[in-house]
Design a protein around this motif. Structure first.
Motif, PDB file in Angstrom:
ATOM      1  N   ARG A   1       0.846  -1.205   0.000  1.00  0.00           N
ATOM      2  CA  ARG A   1       0.000   0.000   0.000  1.00  0.00           C
ATOM      3  C   ARG A   1       0.875   1.247   0.000  1.00  0.00           C
ATOM      4  N   ARG A   2       1.932   1.212   0.784  1.00  0.00           N
ATOM      5  CA  ARG A   2       2.837   2.358   0.823  1.00  0.00           C
ATOM      6  C   ARG A   2       3.517   2.557  -0.526  1.00  0.00           C
ATOM      7  N   ALA A   3       3.897   1.450  -1.175  1.00  0.00           N
ATOM      8  CA  ALA A   3       4.521   1.561  -2.500  1.00  0.00           C
ATOM      9  C   ALA A   3       3.547   2.151  -3.509  1.00  0.00           C
ATOM     10  N   ALA A   4       2.302   1.680  -3.479  1.00  0.00           N
ATOM     11  CA  ALA A   4       1.300   2.201  -4.412  1.00  0.00           C
ATOM     12  C   ALA A   4       1.051   3.682  -4.175  1.00  0.00           C
ATOM     13  N   LEU A   5       0.918   4.057  -2.912  1.00  0.00           N
ATOM     14  CA  LEU A   5       0.709   5.473  -2.600  1.00  0.00           C
ATOM     15  C   LEU A   5       1.918   6.295  -3.019  1.00  0.00           C
ATOM     16  N   GLY A   6       3.113   5.718  -2.907  1.00  0.00           N
ATOM     17  CA  GLY A   6       4.312   6.421  -3.349  1.00  0.00           C
ATOM     18  C   GLY A   6       4.279   6.692  -4.840  1.00  0.00           C
ATOM     19  N   VAL A   7       3.881   5.692  -5.631  1.00  0.00           N
ATOM     20  CA  VAL A   7       3.766   5.883  -7.085  1.00  0.00           C
ATOM     21  C   VAL A   7       2.747   6.979  -7.386  1.00  0.00           C
ATOM     22  N   ILE A   8       1.623   6.916  -6.715  1.00  0.00           N
ATOM     23  CA  ILE A   8       0.556   7.901  -6.955  1.00  0.00           C
ATOM     24  C   ILE A   8       1.029   9.306  -6.624  1.00  0.00           C
ATOM     25  N   ARG A   9       1.665   9.464  -5.474  1.00  0.00           N
ATOM     26  CA  ARG A   9       2.115  10.806  -5.071  1.00  0.00           C
ATOM     27  C   ARG A   9       3.201  11.338  -6.007  1.00  0.00           C
ATOM     28  N   ILE A  10       4.100  10.458  -6.443  1.00  0.00           N
ATOM     29  CA  ILE A  10       5.156  10.901  -7.366  1.00  0.00           C
ATOM     30  C   ILE A  10       4.538  11.406  -8.666  1.00  0.00           C
ATOM     31  N   LEU A  11       3.577  10.667  -9.195  1.00  0.00           N
ATOM     32  CA  LEU A  11       2.952  11.079 -10.453  1.00  0.00           C
ATOM     33  C   LEU A  11       2.159  12.372 -10.280  1.00  0.00           C
TER      34      LEU A  11
ATOM     35  N   VAL B   1      -3.669  -7.077 -14.121  1.00  0.00           N
ATOM     36  CA  VAL B   1      -5.053  -6.643 -13.900  1.00  0.00           C
ATOM     37  C   VAL B   1      -5.260  -6.234 -12.449  1.00  0.00           C
ATOM     38  N   ASP B   2      -4.800  -7.072 -11.523  1.00  0.00           N
ATOM     39  CA  ASP B   2      -5.035  -6.813 -10.103  1.00  0.00           C
ATOM     40  C   ASP B   2      -4.369  -5.520  -9.638  1.00  0.00           C
ATOM     41  N   ILE B   3      -3.166  -5.263 -10.136  1.00  0.00           N
ATOM     42  CA  ILE B   3      -2.471  -4.041  -9.722  1.00  0.00           C
ATOM     43  C   ILE B   3      -3.194  -2.811 -10.252  1.00  0.00           C
ATOM     44  N   ALA B   4      -3.696  -2.906 -11.480  1.00  0.00           N
ATOM     45  CA  ALA B   4      -4.440  -1.773 -12.030  1.00  0.00           C
ATOM     46  C   ALA B   4      -5.639  -1.447 -11.150  1.00  0.00           C
ATOM     47  N   VAL B   5      -6.377  -2.469 -10.725  1.00  0.00           N
ATOM     48  CA  VAL B   5      -7.527  -2.262  -9.838  1.00  0.00           C
ATOM     49  C   VAL B   5      -7.069  -1.724  -8.487  1.00  0.00           C
ATOM     50  N   PHE B   6      -5.998  -2.309  -7.961  1.00  0.00           N
ATOM     51  CA  PHE B   6      -5.450  -1.899  -6.662  1.00  0.00           C
ATOM     52  C   PHE B   6      -5.015  -0.434  -6.703  1.00  0.00           C
TER      53      PHE B   6
ATOM     54  N   GLN C   1      -6.089   1.891  -8.709  1.00  0.00           N
ATOM     55  CA  GLN C   1      -7.262   2.749  -8.800  1.00  0.00           C
ATOM     56  C   GLN C   1      -7.895   2.959  -7.430  1.00  0.00           C
ATOM     57  N   GLU C   2      -7.972   1.894  -6.653  1.00  0.00           N
ATOM     58  CA  GLU C   2      -8.558   2.032  -5.313  1.00  0.00           C
ATOM     59  C   GLU C   2      -7.698   2.908  -4.414  1.00  0.00           C
ATOM     60  N   ARG C   3      -6.371   2.740  -4.506  1.00  0.00           N
ATOM     61  CA  ARG C   3      -5.490   3.589  -3.691  1.00  0.00           C
ATOM     62  C   ARG C   3      -5.586   5.046  -4.150  1.00  0.00           C
ATOM     63  N   THR C   4      -5.798   5.252  -5.452  1.00  0.00           N
ATOM     64  CA  THR C   4      -5.976   6.621  -5.949  1.00  0.00           C
ATOM     65  C   THR C   4      -7.238   7.226  -5.367  1.00  0.00           C
ATOM     66  N   ARG C   5      -8.311   6.445  -5.340  1.00  0.00           N
ATOM     67  CA  ARG C   5      -9.548   6.930  -4.725  1.00  0.00           C
ATOM     68  C   ARG C   5      -9.305   7.345  -3.276  1.00  0.00           C
TER      69      ARG C   5
ATOM     70  N   PHE D   1     -13.705   9.485 -12.284  1.00  0.00           N
ATOM     71  CA  PHE D   1     -13.080   8.194 -12.590  1.00  0.00           C
ATOM     72  C   PHE D   1     -13.726   7.532 -13.798  1.00  0.00           C
ATOM     73  N   ALA D   2     -14.994   7.816 -14.011  1.00  0.00           N
ATOM     74  CA  ALA D   2     -15.680   7.195 -15.140  1.00  0.00           C
ATOM     75  C   ALA D   2     -15.056   7.591 -16.471  1.00  0.00           C
ATOM     76  N   GLN D   3     -14.374   8.743 -16.518  1.00  0.00           N
ATOM     77  CA  GLN D   3     -13.771   9.219 -17.759  1.00  0.00           C
ATOM     78  C   GLN D   3     -12.247   9.175 -17.751  1.00  0.00           C
ATOM     79  N   GLU D   4     -11.639   9.077 -16.585  1.00  0.00           N
ATOM     80  CA  GLU D   4     -10.174   9.104 -16.531  1.00  0.00           C
ATOM     81  C   GLU D   4      -9.684   8.280 -15.356  1.00  0.00           C
ATOM     82  N   LYS D   5      -8.941   7.184 -15.649  1.00  0.00           N
ATOM     83  CA  LYS D   5      -8.405   6.328 -14.602  1.00  0.00           C
ATOM     84  C   LYS D   5      -6.892   6.218 -14.654  1.00  0.00           C
ATOM     85  N   SER D   6      -6.315   6.495 -15.787  1.00  0.00           N
ATOM     86  CA  SER D   6      -4.924   6.116 -16.017  1.00  0.00           C
ATOM     87  C   SER D   6      -3.922   7.231 -15.792  1.00  0.00           C
ATOM     88  N   VAL D   7      -4.302   8.476 -16.159  1.00  0.00           N
ATOM     89  CA  VAL D   7      -3.365   9.592 -16.052  1.00  0.00           C
ATOM     90  C   VAL D   7      -3.780  10.422 -14.845  1.00  0.00           C
TER      91      VAL D   7
END
Length: 740
Positions: free
Chosen positions: A523-533, A568-573, A575-579, A596-602
């Protein structure tokens, strides 16, 4: 109303257990008082080096009388049913009450004196207390963190008599082990107890001890023209080590200041619980980098010589510790990166994911591919990533694991060889693909229209070593929600590669976070990726990054199917951490879902949509247009249930066509053009402005026009018009997910 005061005095309680013990005591006491039918005005607990204390204000003198009615069998029920009910209630047949052919048992229970209930409650708490570690002493069976010396228990000013393992309760406690009078003393209530403890050199409240340490430590520093290096974690710990904390300023041998300041500070903190001191004239954002040759030790006594002897003794101990640190520093610089990298070949990262050396090569290759996406040089990124984990094999990091990365940065600057050498060799291009037979192909670096691959900037040779060393030092960041996010492109490339490799690897071997368990900090790694981006405004698609990391495992022992599933699982994971991350920023959940319905990736584009949507919905135009959208959607949904909705172009200039219908048709067409242009320019505020122009035409249309006309052509045209309005708005967000 009466007050309950309980103190359990023992030998020293470890500081790390005190806060949890206070919470557990509060929970256990609350649960048992509630179960007894008691209420109270305030319940407070305190934990310190030698005592746990509970004070409950406003307890009633007795529990209230209670009358409970239990429904029984019908009067016509078999005799066996009646006998069973009588056994359950302990009553006789003539004591039952009959109403409407049903028997009831009315059980009255007189209230009990609260004082009579306290002994059993206290014993239950003491015997069942959940210490992380406990011990048994003497010949009894009681387990406690350390041997219990006294139990003080008062209710309404009187002693509540009981004994636990031969320890009698009373109204007596003790003060400070050394500064107190040495004689036990009696107390009458909590106010008297707290005052008497302070008179005997005991601060009961951890917050008071913390404040005393902070203020006194700052004062002894400022008196010498120095400043304390803030450390909240250490402050919390030392406040649990001393009942009467007394900070003393000590001197450190200045020769140790040529060690990395993090080493000095961590040696002080980890081994000796000392605070570091800095020179306030040095205005460095990293205050620990400008240490002064002093330290602050928190004593548990007030020394007659002002602490001179204590300071001198602690100075000698600190010198011994820092000599050990100097040994690691000197020896590590003799060894260097190449030997450490070789050593990592024998270090297992995970039994299913290979060695640390194999992980290093994956990260290096991945950093090379990420580099162009974030404005870094691919060769520098591969080189920095290759040496980022090398310090794990160093002596210093072996002694202080908290310094991983930090020491790598220092060694990268201090050692001559690695940063002038060649980077990781170019990886062959046939190592696998991001796509999968069972999945739509994830966009590659060259295919994705949302990846900005501007020509890389020119890097000066003079700054190369510093850039690489900074990347080695900071690639673990951010390590938590309050940690800083790397911004240098080279560091960003390595940090993303490190986190993405961990996510793909552990998801592929089915080591995903579950509930509260996350042993590999994914979870910390995912949040790190999100915050960096987000914080670097990097408009890179998450599926591209995940796909590149997945490709790094193509030649590993992992099955392709597992990698596909992980993708697939990481993409879903993610997205949830982004939420979660966006909700933590204060963004409404329904607005996040609509975007989210229109933009999930960027992610920066997603945040742009959410922020613009939030602002738009806060306006009258936004609120009214949302209501119009809901009305249009409800009409279209109802009509769709009857059959297919009409399709095709909206027509204007029809016979008897209302002006409001024509106006909305032109407004919707203009809005579609404006919205598309704004979205192409990533100007979400402009897109919302374009939507706002629909408010008046939509309101006028619903006021003046009957959608379900008896003329089929009119009805179909109006349904097409509402569909166009819904479609235009849906290009920005799914407004149907927003309440209103």
């Amino acid at each position: 109303m009466p007050q309950l005061l309980l103190e359990i005095l023992s030998e020293e309680i470890p500081a790390r257990m005190q806060a949890g013990a206070a919470r557990d005591l509060e929970r256990m006491a609350s649960d048992r008082l509630k179960a007894a039918g008691l209420s109270w005005e305030a319940l407070t607990t305190f934990a310190g080096p030698r005592r746990l204390t509970l004070v409950v204000e406003g307890l009633p003198a007795a529990t209230p009388d209670r009358e409970e009615e239990i429904k029984g069998p019908k009067t016509s029920a078999p005799e066996q049913a009646l006998d069973g009910f009588l056994r359950k209630t302990g009553l006789t047949r003539d004591q039952l009450v009959e109403r409407d052919g049903v028997l009831f048992a009315v059980i009255s229970q007189k209230g009990r004196d609260t004082a009579e209930m306290i002994p059993a409650m206290v014993e239950e708490i003491v015997r069942g207390f959940p210490w992380p570690k406990s011990m048994r002493w003497g010949s009894g069976t009681l387990r406690w963190v350390r041997p219990i010396k006294r139990i003080l228990c008062l209710f309404d000013g009187a002693v509540v008599p009981f004994a636990i393992e031969g320890i009698d309760s009373g109204d007596v406690t003790e003060g400070h082990r050394f500064l107190g009078s040495g004689r036990p003393f009696a107390v009458k209530d909590f106010a008297d107890y707290r005052k008497a403890l302070e008179q005997h050199f005991v601060l009961l409240d951890p917050a008071d001890r913390r404040l005393r340490i902070l203020e006194a430590a700052q004062k002894v520093c400022s008196d010498k023209g120095l400043a304390l290096v803030d450390d909240d974690g250490l402050l919390d710990e030392v406040s649990g080590l001393a009942e009467w904390p007394t900070p003393i300023l000590g001197d450190m041998d200045p020769q140790f200041l040529d060690l990395p300041p993090e080493v000095v500070q961590l040696s002080m903190k980890t081994h000796q619980k000392y605070f570091a001191v800095r020179d306030p004239s040095q205005h460095d954002p990293n205050v620990s980098r400008k240490l002064a040759p002093h330290f602050v030790v928190v004593a548990n006594v007030e020394a007659t010589d002002g602490g001179a002897a204590l300071a001198a003794g602690n100075s000698r101990v600190l010198s011994a510790r820092l000599n050990d640190a100097r040994f690691f520093w000197d020896e590590d610089r003799k060894v260097g990166f190449d030997a450490w990298l070789k050593k990592l070949e024998g270090v297992t990262y995970h039994a299913k994911l290979g060695t640390m050396a194999e992980r290093v090569e994956r990260i290096a290759a991945l950093a090379r591919e990420i580099a162009p996406l974030v404005g870094a040089d691919p060769e520098e990124a591969a080189l920095a990533a290759r040496y980022a984990k090398a310090d794990l094999a160093s002596g210093m990091v072996g002694e202080f694991p908290e310094l991983q990365g930090v020491m790598g940065g220092y060694y990268a600057r201090a050692l001559p060889s690695p940063l002038g050498g060649e980077g990781v060799s170019q990886r062959e291009t046939d190592e696998g693909d991001v796509s999968s037979p069972s999945l739509p192909a994830a966009p590659t670096v060259s295919e994705s229209p949302l990846i900005r691959t501007a020509p890389p900037p020119t890097f000066s040779p003079e700054g190369r070593r510093d850039r690489l060393a900074d990347a080695v030092r900071d690639h673990y960041r951010p390590q938590g929600p309050t940690d800083t996010v790397p911004t240098a492109p080279l560091t960003v490339a390595v940090a993303l590669a490190d986190k993405l490799d961990a996510l793909v690897g552990f998801f592929a071997i089915d080591e995903k976070p579950t509930g509260s368990k996350d042993p590999f900090a994914l979870r910390r790694a995912a949040l790190g990726v999100i915050r960096i981006l987000l914080e670097n405004d990097l408009k890179v698609e998450l599926p591209v990054l995940i796909g590149l990391a997945r490709r790094g495992f193509a030649k590993s022992a992992l099955e392709a199917a597992r990698l596909d599933s992980a993708y697939v699982d990481i993409a879903v994971f993610m997205q949830e951490r982004t939420r979660v991350a966006l909700r933590d920023r204060g963004m409404a959940a329904e607005v996040v879902e609509a975007a989210f319905a229109q933009e999930k990736s960027v992610l920066p584009l997603l945040v742009g949509r959410v922020e613009a949507l939030n602002s738009f919905l806060a306006t009258d135009d936004g609120a009214e247009l949302l209501a119009g959208y809901k009305r249009a959607s409800n009409i279209l949904r109802a009509e769709q249930k009857k059959g297919e909705l009409p399709t095709g172009m909206v027509q204007t200039g029809l016979p008897n066509q209302p002006a409001e219908e024509t106006a909305l048709a032109f407004a919707a067409a203009a809005a579609a053009t404006a919205v598309d242009a704004a979205l192409d320019a990533e100007d979400f505020a402009a897109a919302m402005t374009a939507l706002a122009r629909l408010r008046a035409p939509v309101d006028a249309f619903f006021t003046a026009v009957m959608v379900n006309s008896d003329v089929p052509a009119e009805r179909d045209n109006r349904l097409k018009l509402l569909g166009q309005v819904r479609s235009v708005m849906g290009r920005v967000a799914d407004f149907g997910m927003i309440g209103g």
